[in-house]
Enzyme design. Structure first.
Site, PDB file in Angstrom:
ATOM      1  CB  THR A 176      -0.824   0.049   1.304  1.00 20.36           C
ATOM      2  OG1 THR A 176      -1.678  -1.073   1.323  1.00 20.36           O
ATOM      3  CG2 THR A 176      -1.631   1.321   1.429  1.00 20.36           C
ATOM      4  NE  ARG A 219      -8.415  -7.734   2.413  1.00 23.29           N
ATOM      5  CZ  ARG A 219      -7.356  -6.939   2.471  1.00 23.29           C
ATOM      6  NH1 ARG A 219      -7.196  -5.964   1.596  1.00 23.29           N
ATOM      7  NH2 ARG A 219      -6.447  -7.104   3.395  1.00 23.29           N
ATOM      8  CB  VAL A 220     -12.743  -3.215   3.177  1.00 20.75           C
ATOM      9  CG1 VAL A 220     -12.142  -1.888   3.598  1.00 20.75           C
ATOM     10  CG2 VAL A 220     -13.849  -2.990   2.151  1.00 20.75           C
ATOM     11  N   GLY A 221      -9.382  -3.712   3.324  1.00 26.94           N
ATOM     12  CA  GLY A 221      -8.235  -3.810   4.235  1.00 26.94           C
ATOM     13  C   GLY A 221      -8.185  -2.632   5.192  1.00 26.94           C
ATOM     14  CG  ASP A 222      -4.322  -1.478   6.507  1.00 25.58           C
ATOM     15  OD1 ASP A 222      -4.281  -2.349   5.606  1.00 25.58           O
ATOM     16  OD2 ASP A 222      -3.463  -0.581   6.626  1.00 25.58           O
ATOM     17  CB  THR A 275       2.332  -0.769   3.787  1.00 23.46           C
ATOM     18  OG1 THR A 275       2.205  -1.768   2.756  1.00 23.46           O
ATOM     19  CG2 THR A 275       3.765  -0.782   4.281  1.00 23.46           C
ATOM     20  N   GLY A 276       0.968  -3.453   4.815  1.00 26.80           N
ATOM     21  CA  GLY A 276       1.103  -4.821   5.317  1.00 26.80           C
ATOM     22  C   GLY A 276      -0.224  -5.531   5.233  1.00 26.80           C
ATOM     23  N   GLY A 286      -3.707  -6.015   6.021  1.00 30.05           N
ATOM     24  CA  GLY A 286      -4.759  -5.186   6.597  1.00 30.05           C
ATOM     25  C   GLY A 286      -5.476  -5.835   7.764  1.00 30.05           C
TER      26      GLY A 286
HETATM   27  N1  GLY Z   1      -2.666  -2.982   3.681  1.00 31.33           N
HETATM   28  C1  GLY Z   1      -3.477  -3.122   2.558  1.00 31.33           C
HETATM   29  C2  GLY Z   1      -4.470  -4.171   2.632  1.00 31.33           C
HETATM   30  O1  GLY Z   1      -4.403  -5.081   3.449  1.00 31.33           O
HETATM   31  O2  GLY Z   1      -5.394  -4.120   1.850  1.00 31.33           O
END
Ligand code: GLY
Length: 318
Positions: A150, A178-181, A201-202, A204
């Site tokens: 990210t 799907r939604v990340g952080d 980043t990483g 989520g």
């Molecule tokens: N850090 C981005 C995600 O997990 O979507």
């Protein structure tokens, strides 16, 4: 004092552009938006914007966010398709008092009404990566692919305003929706002009478990230097995840305080990041965590920088 820090080497051109704008007197909102757009527009970065890798249905669904540290305004989009610059839509949404976080079709309707540029974000190159991956896992269940980056930035301008912004295509082969952080305030990003900002980043799903960007800003508010705050938050979350769940996903964070001091922490090998500060040229660094949990970093060599671009632009062998 102005400054900018961002996750990954891919942010370098954007950070350089943002730095020029800050030097010329732009505010931290305009600079961070322009910097992230630069990354979104570059087709060879396969985890952000145009050229981002698709979900398991071969659709590019994007997440992005923007936060203004003066007003604490937050705007975000999640799982948005077919728009060129999700970060700009997020920033526009941050000015709404309600409905400032929109997903999927709702985000697309808003973007359409506001006249944002439509674009098919699925490139031939991304399709080739998708086909290659399908062949590699033929006959097996499709699983989200973990190597994803990210772009997350924190920006401070000469007037003392702090902003944070993110943009990502999320996990390659993720489930639709799907939604990340990255669009989640406090997890993927946080900014408070009285303190500073942080961005992540990483993985989520794991970053969210620690509300880690907020935690870093909270620690800076208690008086910790950004480096201390990043290390303490990342090491603690990494340890808690390992103790309770047996493993921790990738966690990498960048932060800057209102004085322009900065810090990073990571639990992986090979985390790169970009920094620009008033009076200094923008630089890329490579970070790693030592045995003692301290994070060390060194400036990326010219060879490393050239090799990075060569790898990114190499043909996809299917
Ligand atoms: N850090 C981005 C995600 O997990 O979507």
């Amino acid at each position: 004092m102005w400054g900018m820090i961002a996750t990954w080497r891919m942010a370098f051109e954007g950070v350089s552009k943002g730095a020029e704008m800050l030097e010329a007197g732009s505010n931290a909102g305009d600079a961070v938006e322009a910097a992230i757009r630069e990354v979104e527009d570059f087709p060879y970065y396969k985890s952000v914007g145009y050229g981002g890798l698709p979900n398991e249905e071969m659709e590019v669904e994007l997440d992005a966010a923007y936060m203004d540290g003066d007003t604490l305004d937050v705007g975000a989009v999640a799982a948005i398709k077919d728009y060129a610059n999700p970060v700009s839509i997020a920033r526009r949404l941050s000015r709404e008092t309600v409905n400032s976080v929109l997903v999927g079709e709702g985000a697309e309707k808003f973007a359409h009404k506001e006249g944002f540029e439509r674009k098919n974000m699925l490139t031939d190159r991304a399709k080739a990566f998708y086909r290659k991956r399908r062949k590699e896992v033929a006959g097996q269940e499709l699983k989200p692919y973990s190597g994803h980056d990210t772009v997350g930035m924190v920006c401070l301008d000469d007037g003392g305003k702090v902003t944070a912004a993110t943009s990502t295509s999320g996990l390659f082969m993720k489930k639709k929706g799907r939604v990340g952080d990255s669009p989640i305030v406090g997890s993927g990003f946080y900014a408070d002009s009285k303190v500073g900002g942080a961005s992540a980043t990483g993985l989520g799903e794991d970053l969210m478990k620690g509300c880690i960007s907020y935690e870093i800003v909270r620690l800076m508010k208690e008086g910790l230097h950004p480096q201390e705050a990043c290390e303490r938050a990342v090491n603690l979350l990494d340890a808690e995840l390992k103790e309770r769940r047996g493993k921790a996903g990738d966690l990498s964070l960048v932060a800057m305080n209102r004085e322009g001091q900065w810090g990073v922490a990571t639990n992986i090998e090979g985390f790169s990041f970009a920094v620009a500060l008033k009076g200094q040229k923008p630089k890329v660094y490579l970070a790693k965590r030592g045995e003692d949990g301290r994070c060390t970093f060194e400036e990326a060599s010219r060879e490393w920088m050239e090799d990075y671009m060569r790898t990114r632009m190499a043909p996809v062998e299917e």
